[in-house]
Design an enzyme around this catalytic site. Structure first.
Site, PDB file in Angstrom:
ATOM      1  N   ASN A 166      38.717  65.324  64.618  1.00  0.00           N
ATOM      2  CA  ASN A 166      38.367  64.676  63.363  1.00  0.00           C
ATOM      3  C   ASN A 166      39.600  64.055  62.714  1.00  0.00           C
ATOM      4  O   ASN A 166      40.712  64.546  62.844  1.00  0.00           O
ATOM      5  CB  ASN A 166      37.641  65.634  62.404  1.00  0.00           C
ATOM      6  CG  ASN A 166      38.372  66.922  62.116  1.00  0.00           C
ATOM      7  OD1 ASN A 166      38.954  67.538  62.994  1.00  0.00           O
ATOM      8  ND2 ASN A 166      38.336  67.341  60.860  1.00  0.00           N
ATOM      9  N   GLU A 175      33.334  64.102  67.301  1.00  0.00           N
ATOM     10  CA  GLU A 175      32.359  63.639  68.287  1.00  0.00           C
ATOM     11  C   GLU A 175      32.394  62.120  68.445  1.00  0.00           C
ATOM     12  O   GLU A 175      32.365  61.590  69.556  1.00  0.00           O
ATOM     13  CB  GLU A 175      30.937  64.070  67.881  1.00  0.00           C
ATOM     14  CG  GLU A 175      30.746  65.565  67.774  1.00  0.00           C
ATOM     15  CD  GLU A 175      31.008  66.118  66.377  1.00  0.00           C
ATOM     16  OE1 GLU A 175      32.110  65.894  65.816  1.00  0.00           O
ATOM     17  OE2 GLU A 175      30.109  66.778  65.826  1.00  0.00           O
TER      18      GLU A 175
END
Length: 131
Positions: free
Chosen positions: A42, A55
């Protein structure tokens, strides 16, 4: 075991997360159908809505390398129970891999598995649901 290698990759990339505001580092390992691993962590921003989840970073890396077919994703965070992808990540992953296996793990060794369809049923319903 494959899953152990995927978790290791996610744990390693998690260390490179940029999370100065939340202190909540996440790592992801996206696995292609051929077994290649693309990782992401992140990346926060002071304007929190501009934060990019691990992701989507992993997916962007894989797409930039020319990959389009994915088998699984593994997501790791330092939590009591595994964290699940946010709704935006679920929808973006569904664009490329509606049958994706989703493996969630903690640094403490807790592991769970879902299909993306379980986490986001009817992902293509609506604008993409054409006769």
């Amino acid at each position: 075991m494959e899953l152990d290698a995927w978790i290791t990759a996610a744990v390693e990339v998690r260390r490179r997360a940029y999370a100065p505001y939340s202190q909540f580092a996440v790592g992801a390992a996206l696995i292609t159908e051929e077994g290649r691993i693309f990782t992401g962590c992140n990346v926060e921003n002071i304007s929190f809505g501009l934060t990019i989840c691990a992701e989507r970073v992993a997916l962007g890396s894989a797409l930039a390398a020319g990959e389009r077919r994915f088998r699984a994703i593994t997501i790791v965070a330092d939590t009591q129970v595994p964290v699940s992808p946010c709704g935006a990540c679920r929808q973006v992953l569904a664009e490329f891999a509606p049958g994706l296996e989703v493996h969630l793990a903690t640094l403490r060794g807790v592991r769970v598995r879902f299909s993306l369809a379980e986490l986001l049923p009817r992902a293509a319903t609506g604008i993409l649901d054409r006769p």
